[in-house]
Design a protein around this motif. Sequence first.
Motif, PDB file in Angstrom:
ATOM      1  N   ASP A 106       1.355 -20.106  -8.060  1.00 19.88           N
ATOM      2  CA  ASP A 106       2.783 -19.975  -8.357  1.00 19.88           C
ATOM      3  C   ASP A 106       3.385 -19.106  -7.265  1.00 19.88           C
ATOM      4  O   ASP A 106       3.078 -17.910  -7.176  1.00 19.88           O
ATOM      5  N   ALA A 107       4.223 -19.692  -6.447  1.00 20.20           N
ATOM      6  CA  ALA A 107       4.789 -18.986  -5.300  1.00 20.20           C
ATOM      7  C   ALA A 107       5.994 -18.151  -5.721  1.00 20.20           C
ATOM      8  O   ALA A 107       7.145 -18.422  -5.331  1.00 20.20           O
ATOM      9  N   ALA A 108       5.738 -17.156  -6.529  1.00 20.13           N
ATOM     10  CA  ALA A 108       6.783 -16.263  -7.018  1.00 20.13           C
ATOM     11  C   ALA A 108       6.511 -14.850  -6.498  1.00 20.13           C
ATOM     12  O   ALA A 108       5.368 -14.505  -6.210  1.00 20.13           O
ATOM     13  N   PRO A 109       7.590 -14.046  -6.373  1.00 20.55           N
ATOM     14  CA  PRO A 109       8.992 -14.372  -6.622  1.00 20.55           C
ATOM     15  C   PRO A 109       9.557 -15.297  -5.548  1.00 20.55           C
ATOM     16  O   PRO A 109       9.035 -15.359  -4.435  1.00 20.55           O
ATOM     17  N   CYS A 110      10.636 -15.996  -5.919  1.00 20.03           N
ATOM     18  CA  CYS A 110      11.195 -16.961  -4.982  1.00 20.03           C
ATOM     19  C   CYS A 110      12.721 -16.877  -4.962  1.00 20.03           C
ATOM     20  O   CYS A 110      13.340 -16.252  -5.838  1.00 20.03           O
ATOM     21  N   TRP A 111      13.295 -17.506  -3.964  1.00 19.20           N
ATOM     22  CA  TRP A 111      14.749 -17.517  -3.758  1.00 19.20           C
ATOM     23  C   TRP A 111      15.088 -18.911  -3.241  1.00 19.20           C
ATOM     24  O   TRP A 111      14.381 -19.428  -2.360  1.00 19.20           O
ATOM     25  N   CYS A 112      16.133 -19.535  -3.754  1.00 15.69           N
ATOM     26  CA  CYS A 112      16.454 -20.919  -3.396  1.00 15.69           C
ATOM     27  C   CYS A 112      17.861 -21.036  -2.825  1.00 15.69           C
ATOM     28  O   CYS A 112      18.843 -20.737  -3.514  1.00 15.69           O
ATOM     29  N   THR A 113      17.960 -21.484  -1.579  1.00 23.22           N
ATOM     30  CA  THR A 113      19.277 -21.619  -0.947  1.00 23.22           C
ATOM     31  C   THR A 113      20.093 -22.747  -1.567  1.00 23.22           C
ATOM     32  O   THR A 113      21.324 -22.696  -1.554  1.00 23.22           O
ATOM     33  N   LYS A 114      19.438 -23.764  -2.117  1.00 24.04           N
ATOM     34  CA  LYS A 114      20.177 -24.869  -2.732  1.00 24.04           C
ATOM     35  C   LYS A 114      20.876 -24.412  -4.006  1.00 24.04           C
ATOM     36  O   LYS A 114      22.042 -24.742  -4.244  1.00 24.04           O
ATOM     37  N   ILE A 115      20.172 -23.651  -4.841  1.00 22.25           N
ATOM     38  CA  ILE A 115      20.792 -23.126  -6.053  1.00 22.25           C
ATOM     39  C   ILE A 115      21.927 -22.166  -5.697  1.00 22.25           C
ATOM     40  O   ILE A 115      23.004 -22.211  -6.301  1.00 22.25           O
ATOM     41  N   ALA A 116      21.691 -21.306  -4.724  1.00 20.45           N
ATOM     42  CA  ALA A 116      22.740 -20.371  -4.300  1.00 20.45           C
ATOM     43  C   ALA A 116      23.971 -21.124  -3.814  1.00 20.45           C
ATOM     44  O   ALA A 116      25.112 -20.729  -4.101  1.00 20.45           O
ATOM     45  N   HIS A 169      15.812 -21.557   9.670  1.00 20.94           N
ATOM     46  CA  HIS A 169      17.174 -21.059   9.442  1.00 20.94           C
ATOM     47  C   HIS A 169      17.394 -20.531   8.026  1.00 20.94           C
ATOM     48  O   HIS A 169      18.514 -20.117   7.691  1.00 20.94           O
ATOM     49  N   LEU A 170      16.347 -20.521   7.195  1.00 23.72           N
ATOM     50  CA  LEU A 170      16.544 -20.131   5.797  1.00 23.72           C
ATOM     51  C   LEU A 170      16.898 -18.659   5.630  1.00 23.72           C
ATOM     52  O   LEU A 170      17.670 -18.289   4.735  1.00 23.72           O
ATOM     53  N   HIS A 171      16.361 -17.789   6.478  1.00 21.32           N
ATOM     54  CA  HIS A 171      16.705 -16.366   6.381  1.00 21.32           C
ATOM     55  C   HIS A 171      18.197 -16.145   6.657  1.00 21.32           C
ATOM     56  O   HIS A 171      18.862 -15.380   5.943  1.00 21.32           O
ATOM     57  N   ALA A 172      18.708 -16.807   7.683  1.00 22.83           N
ATOM     58  CA  ALA A 172      20.136 -16.661   8.011  1.00 22.83           C
ATOM     59  C   ALA A 172      21.000 -17.241   6.895  1.00 22.83           C
ATOM     60  O   ALA A 172      22.051 -16.672   6.546  1.00 22.83           O
ATOM     61  N   LEU A 173      20.572 -18.361   6.300  1.00 21.85           N
ATOM     62  CA  LEU A 173      21.323 -18.935   5.184  1.00 21.85           C
ATOM     63  C   LEU A 173      21.307 -17.997   3.980  1.00 21.85           C
ATOM     64  O   LEU A 173      22.328 -17.839   3.299  1.00 21.85           O
ATOM     65  N   LYS A 174      20.187 -17.386   3.716  1.00 24.16           N
ATOM     66  CA  LYS A 174      20.098 -16.450   2.588  1.00 24.16           C
ATOM     67  C   LYS A 174      21.100 -15.310   2.761  1.00 24.16           C
ATOM     68  O   LYS A 174      21.777 -14.917   1.805  1.00 24.16           O
TER      69      LYS A 174
END
Length: 216
Positions: A106-116, A169-174
Motif C-alpha cells: 500500500d503506497a501510503a501516504p499518498c497525494w493525487c494531482t487529479k483529485i486536487a 512535473h508532479l512536484h511542480a503541479l502539487k
Amino acid sequence: MDTLFLSAATVHLHRHDLPAGLDLGPVVAVDTETMGLNPHRDRLCLVQLSAGDGTAHLVQFVPAALGGRGYDAPNLKRLLADPARLKLFHFARFDLAVLRHFLGVDAAPCWCTKIAAKLTRTFTDRHGLKDLCRDLLGIELSKQQQSSDWGAVELSPDQLAYAASDVLHLHALKTRLEGLLAREGRLDLAEACFRFLPARAALDLLGYEEPDLFAH
C-alpha cells in the motif's frame, strides 16, 4: 542500468528493482505503465519515480518466462511502503490498485494531482496530466506513446521519454494545486480524500468499481 539524456531531464532505466541506497527524498512522484486497465488481467510493466529534480528512475519488470524475475523488487517495495515518504500520483486510484495487486504494498501516504484538480478547477472537465501541465506550468506533454506496447522487453527511447514525463512535473503541479486548494478552502477535504484512496483502490480490486459501493 541504462541512462537516457533528454533535453531537460535524465532518465535511468533499472531492470527488476531500484539500486540499493537510492534516496528519492521525502516526496517521490510515482506512476505505472501496464498492459491495460484491468489489474487482474493486465500485468504491471514499468514503475516510474522522480524526486522532482529533473531525473526519473524507471523500474522495468520482465516476466520469468522472458528471462526476468517477476516482481521481486525489495528496494522499490520498501520505498513505496515507507510511511514517512509521501507518494505523489496523478490518478492515484489506479496506480495504488496496480501496486497493491502486483507488489503487495500500500503506497501510503499518498497525494493525487487529479483529485486536487477536480476539487479546485471546477470551471472545466479537463483534468488530465497533459491539461494540468499546459494550464498550470506552461509545459506541453506528448501523449503519443500512451497506448504503446509496454510489455516489450526492449523499450524505445520514445517510450522511456514518455514514461519519464509522467513523473517529472508532479512536484511542480502539487505546489500549484496546494495553493489553489488553500485559496478555495478545500485543503482539508483533499487530505481526507487522499487518506481514503488506498481503501478505494482495495475496493476496486474486489470488484466494487462497477457498481459503485457508494451509489444508491
